[in-house]
Design an enzyme around this catalytic site. Structure first.
Site, PDB file in Angstrom:
ATOM      1  N   TYR A   1       0.723  -1.198  -0.136  1.00 35.92           N
ATOM      2  CA  TYR A   1      -0.053  -0.080   0.006  1.00 35.92           C
ATOM      3  C   TYR A   1       1.000   1.290   0.010  1.00 35.92           C
ATOM      4  O   TYR A   1       1.892   1.308   0.604  1.00 35.92           O
ATOM      5  CB  TYR A   1      -1.015   0.196   1.361  1.00 35.92           C
ATOM      6  CG  TYR A   1      -1.662   1.262   1.117  1.00 35.92           C
ATOM      7  CD1 TYR A   1      -2.996   1.335   0.511  1.00 35.92           C
ATOM      8  CD2 TYR A   1      -1.338   2.418   2.064  1.00 35.92           C
ATOM      9  CE1 TYR A   1      -3.805   2.663   0.577  1.00 35.92           C
ATOM     10  CE2 TYR A   1      -2.073   3.526   2.023  1.00 35.92           C
ATOM     11  CZ  TYR A   1      -3.433   3.778   1.352  1.00 35.92           C
ATOM     12  OH  TYR A   1      -4.100   4.883   1.444  1.00 35.92           O
TER      13      TYR A   1
ATOM     14  N   GLU B   1      -3.404   7.589  -4.029  1.00 33.25           N
ATOM     15  CA  GLU B   1      -3.640   6.341  -3.318  1.00 33.25           C
ATOM     16  C   GLU B   1      -3.212   5.315  -4.656  1.00 33.25           C
ATOM     17  O   GLU B   1      -3.744   5.111  -5.407  1.00 33.25           O
ATOM     18  CB  GLU B   1      -4.989   6.031  -2.685  1.00 33.25           C
ATOM     19  CG  GLU B   1      -4.922   4.711  -2.004  1.00 33.25           C
ATOM     20  CD  GLU B   1      -6.209   4.648  -1.347  1.00 33.25           C
ATOM     21  OE1 GLU B   1      -6.079   4.546   0.066  1.00 33.25           O
ATOM     22  OE2 GLU B   1      -7.316   4.527  -1.914  1.00 33.25           O
TER      23      GLU B   1
END
Length: 390
Positions: A109, A197
């Protein structure tokens, strides 16, 4: 302003951030040519909406033939998709992103956001990437690393190395991560993003990093600098009323109550909603008409409020500082006449020429309820709304 995944990946490609080979399709006839252009023997078909968790909602499918891809595309194109991130609302699927499949050795992530508390860019990284990153943040926050960037010097190489060590990367992937973080930081500066993101950021079997997903949010206040990004706006993904409000320089957010609110100033609007709640009512919306309220803008505001059939009364709370109260009163009277209101309107004015404004409302013959104090106005709006529901 939000961008679709395929639009975000277009920007990634401009900054040499690796993404899977893919094609965007908006029609069934485009599926076969897209797959031929991508090549391979398996593909991922992704519904394009402004929300995450699409896989859990059935919006991401792996296919192994053109026929299977066309079947999935036929199901998704033109459909409505609701995910845990759409707050119970279904968003229209008008485009699909078809991509190659990759050999995934590890899911990570990586995000870059504006941290308002420190007033800096912050990288958020975790070795536990993938669909359940929210659960990781809630249950094992120690697995998430934050790196704050000093704007005077930018992202430093040692910070990228610290992230690489924390993620357990080695070799080419370790080197690639530092380059990717620098490019993401530059992209954020150039495009005024509030959030970038990548979830997941994958490490392939060849030890390469690829942005398997991409999400970009652009700061609305900076859009005047980016007409190319404004052209990417997809209003079908937005609340129709909020889109209309934005076009008229109004700040509007729909809520679930029955008392419409029209206020100038975000802080005053929040205080007004608090007082409605304090008096046992429920606001139907947040609506800030701004400091330069005009009759046209006031009329648009009334129409937005009345677009909800649940509204039983309207509370107008205006402080006439930049604009005189008599001009605001004139705008309210014109708006009430134009939209043909049949529900009670409670108005509280304060500021320049307030007495003249109140007199104009009292003599309008429209049944507008003029009130002096804000607390009294909120109480009255709740009271007349209750009478409407009896």
């Amino acid at each position: 302003m939000n961008l679709h995944e395929y639009q975000s990946k277009q920007l990634f490609s401009e900054y040499q951030i690796p993404v899977p080979k893919g094609q965007v399709v908006t029609q069934l006839a485009q599926v076969a040519p897209a797959i031929e252009a991508i090549g391979g023997d398996a593909w991922v078909v992704k519904a394009q909406i402004h929300a995450g968790a699409r896989g859990k909602a059935g919006g991401v499918k792996i296919v192994h033939s053109v026929e299977e891809a066309e079947q999935v595309a036929e199901q998704l194109l033109g459909s409505q998709l609701a995910t845990p991130q759409t707050a119970g609302k279904a968003l229209p699927v008008n485009a699909l992103l078809i991509e190659e499949t990759l050999d995934i050795a590890e899911e990570l992530y990586l995000s870059l956001l504006i941290d308002r508390s420190s007033r800096r860019h912050s990288f958020i990284v975790s070795a536990a990437g993938g669909m359940d990153i929210e659960a990781v943040a809630a249950e094992t926050p120690e697995k998430i690393l934050r790196v704050s960037v000093d704007p005077t010097v930018g992202l430093m190489p040692y910070q990228a190395r610290e992230v690489g060590f924390a993620l357990g990367l080695k070799g080419e992937a370790f080197k690639q991560l530092g380059q990717m973080m620098q490019k993401l930081y530059q992209l954020s500066l150039d495009k005024d993003t509030s959030l970038i993101e990548i979830n997941p950021l994958i490490r392939t079997g060849e030890n390469r990093l690829v942005a398997l997903d991409a999400k970009l949010n652009i700061d609305d206040n900076a859009l005047y600098r980016h007409p190319d990004l404004v052209a990417m706006r997809d209003i079908t993904q937005e609340d129709e009323r909020e889109a209309i409000a934005a076009d008229h320089q109004l700040n509007y957010i729909a809520l679930e109550g029955n008392i419409g609110c029209m206020v100038n100033g975000a802080g005053l609007a929040m205080a007004t909603m608090d007082l409605i709640k304090l008096n046992g009512g429920e606001p139907a919306n947040f609506l800030d008409v701004g400091g330069g309220a005009t009759p046209e803008r006031v009329a648009t505001a009334f129409k937005l409020i009345l677009s909800s059939p649940e509204v039983k009364s309207i509370l107008v709370n205006i402080f006439g500082g930049i604009v005189r109260c008599d001009l605001i009163a004139d705008g309210i009277i014109q708006a009430v006449k134009e939209v043909g209101l049949t529900i009670p309107v409670v108005v509280r004015l304060e500021g320049t020429n307030v007495e003249l404004g109140r007199e104009m409302l009292a003599n309008s013959g429209l049944g507008i309820i003029a009130v002096d104090g804000l607390a009294e106005a909120a109480k009255k709006a709740v009271e007349v709304a209750g009478e409407q529901t009896k």
